[in-house]
Enzyme design. Structure first.
Site, PDB file in Angstrom:
ATOM      1  N   GLU A 195      41.316  62.938 110.487  1.00 50.79           N
ATOM      2  CA  GLU A 195      42.484  62.599 111.293  1.00 50.79           C
ATOM      3  C   GLU A 195      42.705  63.710 112.293  1.00 50.79           C
ATOM      4  OE1 GLU A 195      46.073  61.935 109.102  1.00 50.79           O
ATOM      5  OE2 GLU A 195      45.063  60.900 107.475  1.00 50.79           O
TER       6      GLU A 195
ATOM      7  N   GLU B  33      53.410  53.106 114.188  1.00 51.27           N
ATOM      8  CA  GLU B  33      53.800  52.383 112.975  1.00 51.27           C
ATOM      9  C   GLU B  33      55.288  52.615 112.738  1.00 51.27           C
ATOM     10  OE1 GLU B  33      50.659  52.811 109.720  1.00 51.27           O
ATOM     11  OE2 GLU B  33      50.069  54.337 111.172  1.00 51.27           O
TER      12      GLU B  33
ATOM     13  N   LYS C 245      57.042  53.595 109.122  1.00 50.70           N
ATOM     14  CA  LYS C 245      56.650  54.742 108.305  1.00 50.70           C
ATOM     15  C   LYS C 245      57.854  55.600 107.959  1.00 50.70           C
ATOM     16  CE  LYS C 245      52.729  56.995 109.083  1.00 50.70           C
ATOM     17  NZ  LYS C 245      51.716  57.715 109.895  1.00 50.70           N
TER      18      LYS C 245
ATOM     19  N   GLU D 130      56.826  60.820 113.318  1.00 44.25           N
ATOM     20  CA  GLU D 130      55.852  60.203 112.419  1.00 44.25           C
ATOM     21  C   GLU D 130      55.509  58.754 112.783  1.00 44.25           C
ATOM     22  OE1 GLU D 130      54.109  61.810 110.464  1.00 44.25           O
ATOM     23  OE2 GLU D 130      53.233  60.370 109.085  1.00 44.25           O
TER      24      GLU D 130
END
Ligand SMILES: *[C@@H]1O[C@H](CO)[C@@H](O)[C@H](O)[C@H]1NC(C)=O
Ligand SMILES: *[C@@H]1O[C@H](CO)[C@@H](O)[C@H](O)[C@H]1NC(C)=O
Ligand SMILES: *[C@@H]1O[C@H](CO)[C@@H](O)[C@H](O)[C@H]1NC(C)=O
Ligand SMILES: *[C@@H]1O[C@H](CO)[C@@H](O)[C@H](O)[C@H]1NC(C)=O
Length: 514
Positions: free
Chosen positions: A276, A326, A329, A337
């Site tokens: 990542e 997203e 999250k 985040e």
């Protein structure tokens, strides 16, 4: 850079590595490695899988890393030849470790059934996600390696040994280094060093790579002393000299810390894949489009250029974090985040990025947005100007608790709105998250629906996507795994931050002693 900031830099860097798994001889291979992406699905109404896959194909993205083994997501890549990494979650490790039969069943259900014919090109299995994180207090320490062994054995028994490799994604806190935290002084963390060596031995025996996650962005979040330029790839003013090597960016310094630990454990040539790496675009200062574009484009160029790091010249392999924003999250790690995507939640472009890093014969290619996106009707929920606004804050709080107001946080793209526009932003997000259901744009009479786009400046008022369930029934897709996905596919990022926070305390006390 002075001694203290050097220390902070390396500490934070080395903190956020992770172990995962790597592809067969990608490192050092002549020519370009196409980078992969992490595809997480923790969103209220995720972009439909079939549209995501078309977007991947339009952008020539050929490698995808998942955080679980969601059948709908995996099946959506059947027949595409996209190389897929599926994952067993940390919660599955104990069962996989205790029973070869459980591992065999896992492999049958989550790998074998998709292989062959016009199936899915599964190449990797991630066994857990950063299971040795300090924050887990050793919870997965005894099960991760046996789970890895059982899964690899099951892959072999199913005839996949040469095509599919298993590995354990680890956080950078598997590494440690004494002051002054130079790459050349880095080892595996003392309490798990023999375990890490056993794992490396096992990975070497199966031809699997080591995977590691880097987050230069978090270094900035956690330390105001961190030199901004050193997080990017143009930070030569902040270089660190380590013996014969000069490090001009935190990425290379972190990477070579891992190379050193592996080399001194007897694995000097073990392939490394970055599991990542990315830069978020909203929610806090430094999470913005300009920095993200700068970081990602320089990163891609750097990884594909063949320059490599001082200790590992060559093309570097890895997965960008991440594909899409997203919005469901957890924001425990921070309001950024939900904003790690190189694309917005709806597959629209955030910034121009050439994923070939200029290696495509000099031809620059930019990312392409998703097409045929199933939006809800073009309408927004905003504050009704004529209403009595004394109850505004309570209603904004309600909307934010049930929706996503991370862009309103200090430093975010909507952080400079007026009180009323700010309330409209919150109301609209709630309205979209409830699929524009009737009655959800009311807020005690404070709100009304409008067809005039309220977007102002950098603050985008979004239109939600149609619910997965509605789309499924109309496209006869298999049943949605909405809720279970949200639980299962927790990204490594939050975990990484847990670790960084504890490291920041160490750094702090170090500075006090200094
Ligand atoms: C994808 O690859 C094709 C063929 O090489 C190329 O023409 C196209 O520009 C590429 N698209 C992107 C977005 O990289
Ligand atoms: C396959 O993976 C899914 C999702 O990660 C998991 O829930 C399921 O239990 C796995 N199957 C087996 C047989 O373990
Ligand atoms: C270095 O990176 C920063 C952060 O993106 C950027 O603002 C700056 O313009 C860059 N400098 C050079 C010389 O490229
Ligand atoms: C906007 O709303 C958020 C969420 O309630 C709040 O934290 C922030 O202070 C508000 N800003 C303004 C300018 O009202």
């Amino acid at each position: 850079m002075n001694k203290i900031s050097r220390l902070v830099v390396l500490m934070l860097l080395l903190v956020c590595l992770g172990v995962l798994q790597q592809e067969e001889e990608n490192v050092g291979r002549a020519g370009a490695t196409i980078l992969g992406v992490n595809w997480g699905t923790v969103a209220f109404n995720p972009l439909p899988n079939s549209i995501v896959v078309k977007m991947l194909q339009a952008n020539n993205i050929t490698k995808v890393k998942l955080f679980d083994a969601n059948p709908q997501v995996i099946k959506s890549m059947a027949g595409t030849n996209i190389e897929v990494m599926v994952a067993a979650t940390n919660d599955e490790l104990a069962s996989l470790a205790s029973s070869p039969a459980a591992a065999a069943a896992w492999v049958q259900e989550n790998v074998t059934q998709y292989i062959g014919g016009n199936g899915v090109n599964i190449k990797w299995v991630a066994v857990g996600n950063e299971p040795f994180l300090n924050g887990y207090n050793g919870m997965f320490q005894n099960v991760a390696l046996p789970a890895l062994q059982n899964v690899q054995k099951a892959l072999a028994q199913a005839g996949h040994a040469s095509d599919i490799k298993a590995t354990i994604p680890c956080n950078a806190d598997v590494l440690s280094s004494p002051p002054p935290y130079l790459p050349s002084q880095t080892t595996f963390r003392p309490d798990i060093s023999s375990l890490m060596i056993q794992i490396s031995q096992f990975l070497a025996s199966t031809g699997a790579p080591f995977m590691v996650n880097f987050y230069p962005f978090l270094s900035l979040v956690l330390s105001t002393n961190f030199p901004l330029a050193f997080a990017f790839f143009n930070g030569s003013a902040n270089s660190i000299t380590d013996g014969p090597h000069v490090y001009t960016n935190v990425f290379d310094a972190s990477y070579d810390g891992l190379v050193t630990a592996l080399t001194n454990s007897g694995f000097p040539t073990m392939p490394i894949i970055v599991g990542e790496i990315g830069w978020p675009t909203d929610g806090v200062a430094n999470a913005n489009l300009q920095f993200a574009q700068s970081f990602m484009s320089e990163l891609v160029k750097h990884m594909l250029s063949g320059t490599g790091t001082p200790l590992r010249p060559g093309v570097l392999d890895g997965y960008l974090f991440s594909l899409l924003d997203e919005d469901a999250k957890s924001i425990l790690p921070g309001p950024f985040e939900r904003h790690w995507g190189i694309f917005n939640y709806d597959g629209s472009l955030k910034y121009t990025l050439d994923l070939t890093g200029g290696t495509n014969g000099g031809t620059s290619t930019n990312l392409i947005s998703a097409t045929n996106v199933p939006y809800l009707p073009t309408q927004w929920c905003v504050v009704n100007q004529n209403a009595d606004l004394t109850q505004l804050q309570a209603n904004v709080d309600y909307a934010c608790n049930h929706g996503d107001c991370t862009a309103s946080f200090p430093g975010g793209s909507c952080s400079t709105l007026t009180v009323q526009a700010n309330a409209s932003y919150a109301f609209n997000n709630y309205y979209q998250f409830t699929d524009q259901a009737s009655g959800t744009c009311n807020f005690q009479g404070l709100a009304k629906v409008t067809t005039t786009n309220p977007t102002t400046g950098t603050c985008q008022f979004l239109i939600g996507l149609q619910p997965t369930a509605v789309l499924s029934s109309s496209t006869s897709d298999p049943k949605p795994h909405h809720a279970s996905t949200a639980v299962a596919s927790r990204s490594a990022t939050s975990v990484c931050i847990l670790f960084v926070s504890s490291a920041a305390i160490v750094v702090g006390s170090w500075i006090l002693q200094f």
